[in-house]
Write an enzyme that holds these catalytic residues in place. Sequence first.
Site, PDB file in Angstrom:
ATOM      1  N   THR A   1      28.922   8.166  30.797  1.00  0.00           N
ATOM      2  CA  THR A   1      27.601   8.541  30.294  1.00  0.00           C
ATOM      3  C   THR A   1      27.310   7.855  28.962  1.00  0.00           C
ATOM      4  O   THR A   1      28.241   7.553  28.195  1.00  0.00           O
ATOM      5  CB  THR A   1      27.531  10.076  30.095  1.00  0.00           C
ATOM      6  N   ASP A   2      26.035   7.655  28.674  1.00  0.00           N
ATOM      7  CA  ASP A   2      25.656   7.085  27.367  1.00  0.00           C
ATOM      8  C   ASP A   2      25.962   8.054  26.223  1.00  0.00           C
ATOM      9  O   ASP A   2      25.997   7.655  25.058  1.00  0.00           O
ATOM     10  CB  ASP A   2      24.172   6.689  27.349  1.00  0.00           C
ATOM     11  N   GLU A   3      26.223   9.334  26.569  1.00  0.00           N
ATOM     12  CA  GLU A   3      26.454  10.324  25.511  1.00  0.00           C
ATOM     13  C   GLU A   3      27.734  10.044  24.728  1.00  0.00           C
ATOM     14  O   GLU A   3      27.911  10.555  23.621  1.00  0.00           O
ATOM     15  CB  GLU A   3      26.450  11.744  26.095  1.00  0.00           C
TER      16      GLU A   3
ATOM     17  N   LYS B   1      34.342  12.979  27.962  1.00  0.00           N
ATOM     18  CA  LYS B   1      34.022  11.753  28.722  1.00  0.00           C
ATOM     19  C   LYS B   1      34.525  10.513  27.956  1.00  0.00           C
ATOM     20  O   LYS B   1      35.057   9.581  28.555  1.00  0.00           O
ATOM     21  CB  LYS B   1      32.505  11.646  28.977  1.00  0.00           C
TER      22      LYS B   1
ATOM     23  N   TYR C   1      31.516  18.006  25.716  1.00  0.00           N
ATOM     24  CA  TYR C   1      31.328  17.247  26.961  1.00  0.00           C
ATOM     25  C   TYR C   1      31.489  15.750  26.714  1.00  0.00           C
ATOM     26  O   TYR C   1      32.296  15.070  27.359  1.00  0.00           O
ATOM     27  CB  TYR C   1      29.943  17.536  27.561  1.00  0.00           C
TER      28      TYR C   1
HETATM   29  P1  NAD Z   1      27.460  17.643  38.734  1.00  0.00           P
HETATM   30  O1  NAD Z   1      27.901  18.702  37.776  1.00  0.00           O
HETATM   31  O2  NAD Z   1      26.182  17.800  39.476  1.00  0.00           O
HETATM   32  O3  NAD Z   1      28.596  17.419  39.837  1.00  0.00           O
HETATM   33  C1  NAD Z   1      29.962  17.396  39.522  1.00  0.00           C
HETATM   34  C2  NAD Z   1      30.747  17.529  40.825  1.00  0.00           C
HETATM   35  O4  NAD Z   1      32.149  17.446  40.498  1.00  0.00           O
HETATM   36  C3  NAD Z   1      30.524  18.872  41.529  1.00  0.00           C
HETATM   37  O5  NAD Z   1      30.327  18.673  42.915  1.00  0.00           O
HETATM   38  C4  NAD Z   1      31.830  19.623  41.271  1.00  0.00           C
HETATM   39  O6  NAD Z   1      32.161  20.528  42.329  1.00  0.00           O
HETATM   40  C5  NAD Z   1      32.830  18.474  41.182  1.00  0.00           C
HETATM   41  N1  NAD Z   1      34.041  18.849  40.409  1.00  0.00           N
HETATM   42  C6  NAD Z   1      34.080  19.465  39.208  1.00  0.00           C
HETATM   43  N2  NAD Z   1      35.357  19.662  38.834  1.00  0.00           N
HETATM   44  C7  NAD Z   1      36.135  19.113  39.820  1.00  0.00           C
HETATM   45  C8  NAD Z   1      37.539  18.988  39.994  1.00  0.00           C
HETATM   46  N3  NAD Z   1      38.403  19.479  39.084  1.00  0.00           N
HETATM   47  N4  NAD Z   1      37.999  18.366  41.099  1.00  0.00           N
HETATM   48  C9  NAD Z   1      37.133  17.889  42.031  1.00  0.00           C
HETATM   49  N5  NAD Z   1      35.791  17.995  41.934  1.00  0.00           N
HETATM   50  C10 NAD Z   1      35.291  18.609  40.816  1.00  0.00           C
HETATM   51  O7  NAD Z   1      27.473  16.296  37.882  1.00  0.00           O
HETATM   52  P2  NAD Z   1      26.514  15.021  37.987  1.00  0.00           P
HETATM   53  O8  NAD Z   1      25.316  15.263  37.146  1.00  0.00           O
HETATM   54  O9  NAD Z   1      26.373  14.650  39.400  1.00  0.00           O
HETATM   55  O10 NAD Z   1      27.414  13.939  37.217  1.00  0.00           O
HETATM   56  C11 NAD Z   1      28.359  13.148  37.936  1.00  0.00           C
HETATM   57  C12 NAD Z   1      29.050  12.209  36.959  1.00  0.00           C
HETATM   58  O11 NAD Z   1      28.085  11.373  36.326  1.00  0.00           O
HETATM   59  C13 NAD Z   1      29.794  12.930  35.833  1.00  0.00           C
HETATM   60  O12 NAD Z   1      31.006  12.256  35.613  1.00  0.00           O
HETATM   61  C14 NAD Z   1      28.862  12.801  34.637  1.00  0.00           C
HETATM   62  O13 NAD Z   1      29.600  12.784  33.436  1.00  0.00           O
HETATM   63  C15 NAD Z   1      28.204  11.466  34.917  1.00  0.00           C
HETATM   64  N6  NAD Z   1      26.826  11.305  34.373  1.00  0.00           N
HETATM   65  C16 NAD Z   1      25.866  12.226  34.586  1.00  0.00           C
HETATM   66  C17 NAD Z   1      24.569  12.014  34.100  1.00  0.00           C
HETATM   67  C18 NAD Z   1      23.450  12.999  34.359  1.00  0.00           C
HETATM   68  O14 NAD Z   1      22.347  12.805  33.865  1.00  0.00           O
HETATM   69  N7  NAD Z   1      23.646  14.040  35.159  1.00  0.00           N
HETATM   70  C19 NAD Z   1      24.276  10.860  33.390  1.00  0.00           C
HETATM   71  C20 NAD Z   1      25.281   9.922  33.190  1.00  0.00           C
HETATM   72  C21 NAD Z   1      26.546  10.156  33.701  1.00  0.00           C
HETATM   73  P1  TYD Z   2      20.157  18.331  29.686  1.00  0.00           P
HETATM   74  O1  TYD Z   2      19.366  18.267  30.943  1.00  0.00           O
HETATM   75  O2  TYD Z   2      21.114  19.474  29.498  1.00  0.00           O
HETATM   76  O3  TYD Z   2      20.916  16.927  29.548  1.00  0.00           O
HETATM   77  P2  TYD Z   2      21.752  16.309  28.287  1.00  0.00           P
HETATM   78  O4  TYD Z   2      22.096  17.389  27.352  1.00  0.00           O
HETATM   79  O5  TYD Z   2      22.964  15.763  28.971  1.00  0.00           O
HETATM   80  O6  TYD Z   2      20.874  15.250  27.700  1.00  0.00           O
HETATM   81  O7  TYD Z   2      19.167  18.331  28.460  1.00  0.00           O
HETATM   82  C1  TYD Z   2      18.206  17.304  28.280  1.00  0.00           C
HETATM   83  C2  TYD Z   2      17.472  17.567  26.990  1.00  0.00           C
HETATM   84  O8  TYD Z   2      16.709  18.772  27.148  1.00  0.00           O
HETATM   85  C3  TYD Z   2      18.392  17.802  25.798  1.00  0.00           C
HETATM   86  O9  TYD Z   2      17.794  17.224  24.638  1.00  0.00           O
HETATM   87  C4  TYD Z   2      18.435  19.315  25.650  1.00  0.00           C
HETATM   88  C5  TYD Z   2      17.058  19.746  26.162  1.00  0.00           C
HETATM   89  N1  TYD Z   2      17.011  21.078  26.821  1.00  0.00           N
HETATM   90  C6  TYD Z   2      16.075  22.028  26.410  1.00  0.00           C
HETATM   91  O10 TYD Z   2      15.256  21.777  25.503  1.00  0.00           O
HETATM   92  N2  TYD Z   2      16.052  23.230  27.051  1.00  0.00           N
HETATM   93  C7  TYD Z   2      16.932  23.555  28.044  1.00  0.00           C
HETATM   94  O11 TYD Z   2      16.880  24.699  28.576  1.00  0.00           O
HETATM   95  C8  TYD Z   2      17.878  22.573  28.464  1.00  0.00           C
HETATM   96  C9  TYD Z   2      18.867  22.871  29.563  1.00  0.00           C
HETATM   97  C10 TYD Z   2      17.882  21.332  27.822  1.00  0.00           C
END
Ligand code: NAD
Ligand code: TYD
Length: 341
Positions: free
Chosen positions: A128-130, A159, A155
């Site tokens: 992630t970019d975070e 990562k 988090y």
């Molecule tokens: P998500 O929380 O929707 O899904 C995570 C999945 O991992 C779930 O299906 C969960 O059951 C599984 N999981 C959790 N712990 C596990 C374990 N111990 N063993 C096996 N499976 C397990 O997450 P997401 O939003 O789909 O993110 C997927 C990946 O992409 C993550 O690594 C996250 O850091 C990265 N990512 C997410 C975003 C975003 O905007 N959501 C952006 C950039 C990167």
């Molecule tokens: P989120 O979807 O949790 O993603 P991330 O923290 O990984 O960027 O949050 C996106 C943005 O929205 C973040 O700046 C936090 C804000 N946010 C709220 O303002 N209210 C909320 O209830 C949530 C979940 C997030």
Amino acid sequence: MKNKKILVTGGAGFIGGNFVQHMVKKYTEYDIYNLDLLTYAGDLTKHNDFEEKKNYHFIKADIANRKAIMELFEKEKFDFVVHFAAESHVDRSITNPEIFVVTNVLGTQVLLDAAREHGITKFVHVSTDEVYGELDFNPETFFTEQTPLQPNSPYSASKASSDMLVSAYYETYNLPINITRCSNNYGPYHFPEKLIPLTISRVFNDQKVPVYGDGKNIRDWLHVKDHCTAIDLVLHEGLDGEVYNVGGHNERTNLEVVKTIINTLGKSEDLIEFVEDRLGHDKRYAIDPTKLEKLGWKPTYNFETGIAQTIQWYLDNKQWWEQILSGEYQKYFKEQYSSEF
Ligand code: NAD
Ligand code: TYD
């Protein structure tokens, strides 16, 4: 010729789930193994259509369970690993950091050991970019692959730790890895604890939407399907050892995002409720994707088309998110937000 075997971890979650669907449809010459623990964030109903597909397989396992993972790699002899499985919600990492270290750091290390022992030909680590920390509000500044890692939340720290292990396995053992660092995703099957699906579900039900702080924090939104094509490209064309940033230049303040959803659904902006800010809330994320574009990637959605389609998807698939909101989620929501919600 034998089909190549791809292990996708976290394929029951949001991005991993979309990636599994992308790969199963596009590559009949690959066998896709979806490994997932099915935590609160995982659900398999999204793959109901695939149960009959010969090139899709599901394995329930914990990536942090070394014995189970080693046995699985020994048995299946995977060719590639695409690693999504993680604890992914910043707010949950603030209240309970430990599981983030176990899953995101130890779990990744177990997979790396298994990949090394069994001669995997590509290990793509989805990050992630975070991990780069936060940017200021100067619109000319972006995260590049050279930006130092400076994570601010438990988090993003977990990562960043996993990213460093992945790089170390390349430098030390020559494991052929790539790391992708993507901006915030949105689209179908996004779990409704995250800002966009939370807002859609609450506005649809005429419920207040909690906006942290002043709502001016900026995120760079990428449609999940564009993220999937980026990972597909890196899996096939990425140079070993390289990091690729993924983003489509769609920066919006949180308030802009929430207002867009409210207006699209024809509801009142009075639903916006400013609440106490998130601890350590990163101000701004913004990605420079030049390196990945040079490899041949181009996003197909801009925020306007992507958010309109996503809102429509949530309207058409109410039973999917309603079933999530009715369970354990209620308890989470009450603990996370004050009782007035
Ligand atoms: P998500 O929380 O929707 O899904 C995570 C999945 O991992 C779930 O299906 C969960 O059951 C599984 N999981 C959790 N712990 C596990 C374990 N111990 N063993 C096996 N499976 C397990 O997450 P997401 O939003 O789909 O993110 C997927 C990946 O992409 C993550 O690594 C996250 O850091 C990265 N990512 C997410 C975003 C975003 O905007 N959501 C952006 C950039 C990167
Ligand atoms: P989120 O979807 O949790 O993603 P991330 O923290 O990984 O960027 O949050 C996106 C943005 O929205 C973040 O700046 C936090 C804000 N946010 C709220 O303002 N209210 C909320 O209830 C949530 C979940 C997030």
